[in-house]
Design an enzyme around this catalytic site. Structure first.
Site, mmCIF file in Angstrom:
data_model
loop_
_atom_site.group_PDB
_atom_site.id
_atom_site.type_symbol
_atom_site.label_atom_id
_atom_site.label_comp_id
_atom_site.label_asym_id
_atom_site.label_seq_id
_atom_site.Cartn_x
_atom_site.Cartn_y
_atom_site.Cartn_z
ATOM 1 N N CYS A 217 0.862 -1.172 0.000
ATOM 2 C CA CYS A 217 0.000 0.000 0.000
ATOM 3 C C CYS A 217 0.902 1.227 0.000
ATOM 4 O O CYS A 217 2.119 1.104 0.067
ATOM 5 C CB CYS A 217 -0.842 0.033 1.273
ATOM 6 S SG CYS A 217 -1.656 -1.535 1.618
ATOM 7 N N ARG B 97 0.894 2.236 -5.890
ATOM 8 C CA ARG B 97 1.253 1.151 -4.973
ATOM 9 C C ARG B 97 0.052 0.282 -4.584
ATOM 10 O O ARG B 97 0.208 -0.794 -4.021
ATOM 11 C CB ARG B 97 1.859 1.737 -3.691
ATOM 12 C CG ARG B 97 3.096 2.554 -3.936
ATOM 13 C CD ARG B 97 3.594 3.142 -2.650
ATOM 14 N NE ARG B 97 4.062 2.110 -1.743
ATOM 15 C CZ ARG B 97 5.304 1.645 -1.719
ATOM 16 N NH1 ARG B 97 6.199 2.122 -2.538
ATOM 17 N NH2 ARG B 97 5.654 0.710 -0.868
ATOM 18 N N TRP C 179 -3.859 -1.879 -1.112
ATOM 19 C CA TRP C 179 -3.940 -3.075 -1.968
ATOM 20 C C TRP C 179 -4.206 -4.216 -0.998
ATOM 21 O O TRP C 179 -3.353 -4.566 -0.187
ATOM 22 C CB TRP C 179 -2.629 -3.278 -2.724
ATOM 23 C CG TRP C 179 -2.671 -4.420 -3.692
ATOM 24 C CD1 TRP C 179 -3.238 -4.424 -4.932
ATOM 25 C CD2 TRP C 179 -2.103 -5.728 -3.512
ATOM 26 N NE1 TRP C 179 -3.059 -5.656 -5.529
ATOM 27 C CE2 TRP C 179 -2.370 -6.468 -4.689
ATOM 28 C CE3 TRP C 179 -1.399 -6.343 -2.479
ATOM 29 C CZ2 TRP C 179 -1.955 -7.788 -4.856
ATOM 30 C CZ3 TRP C 179 -0.982 -7.656 -2.656
ATOM 31 C CH2 TRP C 179 -1.265 -8.366 -3.832
ATOM 32 N N ASN D 84 1.588 -0.197 5.814
ATOM 33 C CA ASN D 84 1.893 -0.864 4.546
ATOM 34 C C ASN D 84 2.681 -2.108 4.900
ATOM 35 O O ASN D 84 3.807 -1.997 5.379
ATOM 36 C CB ASN D 84 2.740 0.066 3.660
ATOM 37 C CG ASN D 84 3.388 -0.697 2.519
ATOM 38 O OD1 ASN D 84 2.811 -1.656 1.997
ATOM 39 N ND2 ASN D 84 4.582 -0.278 2.129
ATOM 40 N N GLY D 85 2.081 -3.269 4.684
ATOM 41 C CA GLY D 85 2.833 -4.487 4.983
ATOM 42 C C GLY D 85 1.936 -5.559 5.555
ATOM 43 O O GLY D 85 0.719 -5.505 5.420
ATOM 44 N N GLU E 128 6.884 -11.477 -22.330
ATOM 45 C CA GLU E 128 6.673 -10.102 -21.867
ATOM 46 C C GLU E 128 5.488 -9.458 -22.594
ATOM 47 O O GLU E 128 4.671 -8.765 -21.981
ATOM 48 C CB GLU E 128 7.976 -9.313 -22.069
ATOM 49 C CG GLU E 128 7.939 -7.851 -21.659
ATOM 50 C CD GLU E 128 7.520 -7.583 -20.225
ATOM 51 O OE1 GLU E 128 7.434 -8.517 -19.413
ATOM 52 O OE2 GLU E 128 7.232 -6.413 -19.921
ATOM 53 N N LYS F 202 2.116 -8.096 -20.753
ATOM 54 C CA LYS F 202 1.610 -6.719 -20.904
ATOM 55 C C LYS F 202 0.151 -6.744 -21.341
ATOM 56 O O LYS F 202 -0.675 -6.017 -20.798
ATOM 57 C CB LYS F 202 2.417 -5.929 -21.940
ATOM 58 C CG LYS F 202 3.806 -5.515 -21.575
ATOM 59 C CD LYS F 202 3.915 -4.443 -20.526
ATOM 60 C CE LYS F 202 4.010 -5.057 -19.160
ATOM 61 N NZ LYS F 202 5.322 -5.314 -18.632
ATOM 62 N N GLU G 40 -2.238 -7.918 -18.495
ATOM 63 C CA GLU G 40 -2.314 -6.923 -17.419
ATOM 64 C C GLU G 40 -3.200 -5.735 -17.769
ATOM 65 O O GLU G 40 -3.975 -5.249 -16.961
ATOM 66 C CB GLU G 40 -0.903 -6.349 -17.218
ATOM 67 C CG GLU G 40 -0.220 -6.693 -15.978
ATOM 68 C CD GLU G 40 1.133 -6.006 -15.891
ATOM 69 O OE1 GLU G 40 1.442 -5.577 -14.794
ATOM 70 O OE2 GLU G 40 1.880 -5.902 -16.875
ATOM 71 N N HIS H 22 3.597 -29.184 -30.255
ATOM 72 C CA HIS H 22 3.482 -30.153 -29.163
ATOM 73 C C HIS H 22 2.230 -29.922 -28.320
ATOM 74 O O HIS H 22 2.166 -30.394 -27.184
ATOM 75 C CB HIS H 22 4.740 -30.125 -28.300
ATOM 76 C CG HIS H 22 5.975 -30.511 -29.061
ATOM 77 N ND1 HIS H 22 6.195 -31.794 -29.499
ATOM 78 C CD2 HIS H 22 7.019 -29.775 -29.503
ATOM 79 C CE1 HIS H 22 7.346 -31.837 -30.165
ATOM 80 N NE2 HIS H 22 7.863 -30.618 -30.182
ATOM 81 N N LYS I 33 1.874 -1.706 -8.046
ATOM 82 C CA LYS I 33 3.162 -1.506 -8.690
ATOM 83 C C LYS I 33 4.270 -2.273 -7.990
ATOM 84 O O LYS I 33 5.108 -2.897 -8.616
ATOM 85 C CB LYS I 33 3.475 -0.007 -8.702
ATOM 86 C CG LYS I 33 4.784 0.362 -9.357
ATOM 87 C CD LYS I 33 4.727 0.112 -10.835
ATOM 88 C CE LYS I 33 6.021 0.432 -11.539
ATOM 89 N NZ LYS I 33 6.070 -0.232 -12.862
#
Ligand code: M6R
Length: 609
Positions: free
Chosen positions: A2, A27, A75, A100-101, A482, A486, A489, A505, A604
């Protein structure tokens, strides 16, 4: 993970807290809240959703005016994103706290406090902290003593900010595992999860270390450790410009960050190359001594940074340097047969990704010889815990989808390949060629950005799709990974990446005319094999979009759209071919109307395991 911010000011604290929250929104952004000490009581507003929703809630209620306050953007980890679970949490109407944590022993503490008669209203782990502080205050301690006592009981990784209605001009913060800086203003003081939150009000900071507790009383800042001993921390002046953390002419940070990659790559290179050589000292004073010993490389990273590591493995091994790459969360959860004289290279934009930090700790405990961090955030935990450091200097990356961090990581890794390669089979001529290619990069990035209008058109074809497949071969398989990351997301389209040779395969069974298949086709030794794979898809009615080096002779035809990219040396092609895939994801997201910079459920900087 957060964002937290707090302030003791001479004037109204609300504008600074709200502006800071907006800067911290990257965040976490599922709910937010503010608490202000006004008229010797705590006034609080919380709301579900982004900061804009909180701003609206504040306007309706008009209660938050005072000179001391704390704020939070969340978050969710413990408990869903509801108003009740949003921070600040308040205990007994007098103490407000943001965190935050994660508190790992929260359940045990909760049971104990409940048995003493304390009430809990949320499902969060944070509420145990505020209730502990409150209990200590009830027993006669002041705010600082209460926080000291409380933090000695907590297990986990966290940063907190606490205020009390009974000490209206005081703010106490503590750091253990999650980042926290103290902003030094003109007769005013602040705390925040990172410096960017406070740039409009100060450029001078103390960066707290683990175990530090900061006591802010009016304009006096004292930092102490758990046992109350005063700690002195150097003042760091941020060189970040305000523009670097603002949108400018762009609609989104993601677009801004994609378009500034020529500049960020130049910044990564600046001062690191001279003539035809790279300057090894850029890795730190002990670099030469460490590199002389190294016989292999172990890369650890998460998400996009992990993909950069996968590309680099090809580069290291091409020059005779054995290299392994592993996702942080996997690396820290297993036992290792540690190779002798191996360099652990951790890659992280934020330097605060918990899984990468834990992987580094685990590597050093397991007996890896040396560590090097490649990172974008100075003073981050990763930087502080590593023996050697190479900063990417990409500038703040705010969009949750990592773009310029990826390309600058690759450039930094290229520098490392050269530095180590000299000790293996890289000749001076090879080095001169690689340095020349690096110097060309910013120009080639600008050329790659020019195909954006074609990509915007292609993006329309994805809007009603539910799945997409990305193909790449060799060093471009990580680029396909990648590109798929992207797209999922930003657009919420399910996207999967496969090594093109693996298609037959299994995944070929998925191919139909509904699922776009995206590939990159540089002009390298695998091109003919890739062309074969492209035909396999076409033969089954699949529709392909291929970003191809203009020398490849690939041309658009039925079920195959080719977008040409300016010719590029094959060794740096992965850096260039990433850019169209970033732009594709961006434009699909834009057309679909998703929140491009803050996609749902993400944050983030992922500071939890
Ligand atoms: O800050 P880090 O580079 O350590 O972050 C690692 C990942 O969380 C990050 O790259 C994530 O995968 C990005 N959102 C991808 O765009």
């Amino acid at each position: 993970m957060c964002g937290i911010i707090g302030a003791v000011r001479k004037s109204d604290v609300l504008p600074v807290l709200l502006d800071g929250l907006k800067r911290l929104e990257y965040r976490g952004y599922d709910s937010a809240g503010i608490a202000v000490i006004a008229n010797k009581s705590v006034s609080r507003v919380r709301s579900v959703g982004k900061i804009a929703a909180l701003e609206q809630a504040i306007q309706t209620r008009q209660v938050l005016h005072g000179t001391t306050g704390i704020a939070h953007t969340r978050w969710a980890t413990h408990g869903p994103p509801t108003e009740i679970n949003a921070h600040p949490h308040i205990s007994e109407g007098r103490i407000a706290l943001v965190c935050n944590g994660i508190v790992e022993n929260h359940e045990e503490i909760r049971q104990k406090l409940m048995s003493e008669g304390m009430r809990f209203v949320s499902q969060t782990d944070t509420e145990v902290i505020v209730n502990l502080v409150s209990r200590e205050i009830r027993q006669g301690k002041d705010l600082l003593e209460a926080v000291k006592e409380t933090t000695s009981m907590l297990e986990g990784a966290y940063a907190i900010g606490v205020v009390s209605a009974d000490e209206p001009d005081r703010l106490v913060g503590a750091r253990h595992g999650s980042p926290l800086v103290v902003g030094i203003g003109d007769g005013e003081s602040y705390i925040a999860s990172d410096m960017s939150a406070l740039l409009p009000v100060t450029r001078d900071f103390f960066v707290l270390e683990n175990g530090d507790i900061v006591d802010i009383q009016e304009n006096r800042i004292t930092i102490v450790d758990q046992s109350g001993r005063t700690q002195s921390r150097p003042v760091k002046t941020s060189s970040l410009s305000l523009e670097a953390v603002e949108l400018g002419n762009h609609r989104h940070f993601m677009s801004k960050e994609i378009h500034e990659q020529d500049q960020s790559v130049s910044n990564t290179l600046e001062g690191r190359i001279t003539g035809t050589r790279i300057l090894e000292a850029c890795f730190g004073n002990r670099a030469t001594q460490v590199f002389d010993r190294i016989r292999s490389v172990q890369i650890i990273a998460c998400g996009t940074s992990f993909h950069a590591g996968l590309v680099a493995r090809h580069w290291f091994e091409e020059h005779g340097i054995p290299c392994q790459v592993e996702i942080g969360s996997e690396f820290h959860s297993r036992i290792h047969a540690v190779p002798e004289d191996s360099l652990v290279v951790s890659l992280s934009q934020s330097g605060e990704t918990r899984d990468t930090l834990s992987a580094l700790e685990h590597a050093m405990e397991s007996g890896y010889a040396h560590s090097l961090a490649i990172c974008n955030v100075p003073d981050s935990s990763l930087v502080r815990n590593s023996e050697l450091v190479l900063m990417t200097h990409a500038g703040p990356e705010i969009g949750v989808a990592s773009t310029k961090a990826f390309t600058t990581h690759l450039v930094a890794l290229r520098l490392l390949v050269i530095a180590l390669g000299r000790r293996f089979r890289m000749t001076e001529t090879d080095e001169a060629r690689l340095v020349r290619e690096l110097r060309e990069l910013p120009k080639q990035i600008r050329a790659a950005l020019e195909i954006e209008s074609q990509i915007r058109n292609i993006a329309r074809q994805f809007v009603d799709k539910h799945h997409a497949l990305f193909l790449g071969r060799g060093i471009h398989y990580p680029i396909a990974l990648e590109g798929a990351l992207k797209l999922k997301e930003i657009s919420y389209i399910h996207a999967e990446a496969y090594p093109a040779g693996e298609l037959k395969h299994g995944p070929l069974a998925l191919v139909d005319n509904e699922m776009p298949v995206v590939s990159v086709a540089p002009n390298d030794r695998l091109l003919n094999k890739l062309k074969g794979n492209i035909e396999e898809v076409r033969a089954r009615g699949g529709k392909l979009i291929v970003f191809a080096d203009s020398r490849t002779r690939l041309r658009s035809q039925e079920n195959l759209q080719v977008i040409h990219v300016a010719p590029v040396d094959s060794s740096i092609a992965p850096i260039i071919f990433t850019i169209p895939l970033q732009m594709l994801a961006y434009h699909v997201g834009l057309i679909k109307g998703t929140d491009v910079d803050r996609p749902r459920n993400l944050a983030k900087s992922v500071t939890v395991e």
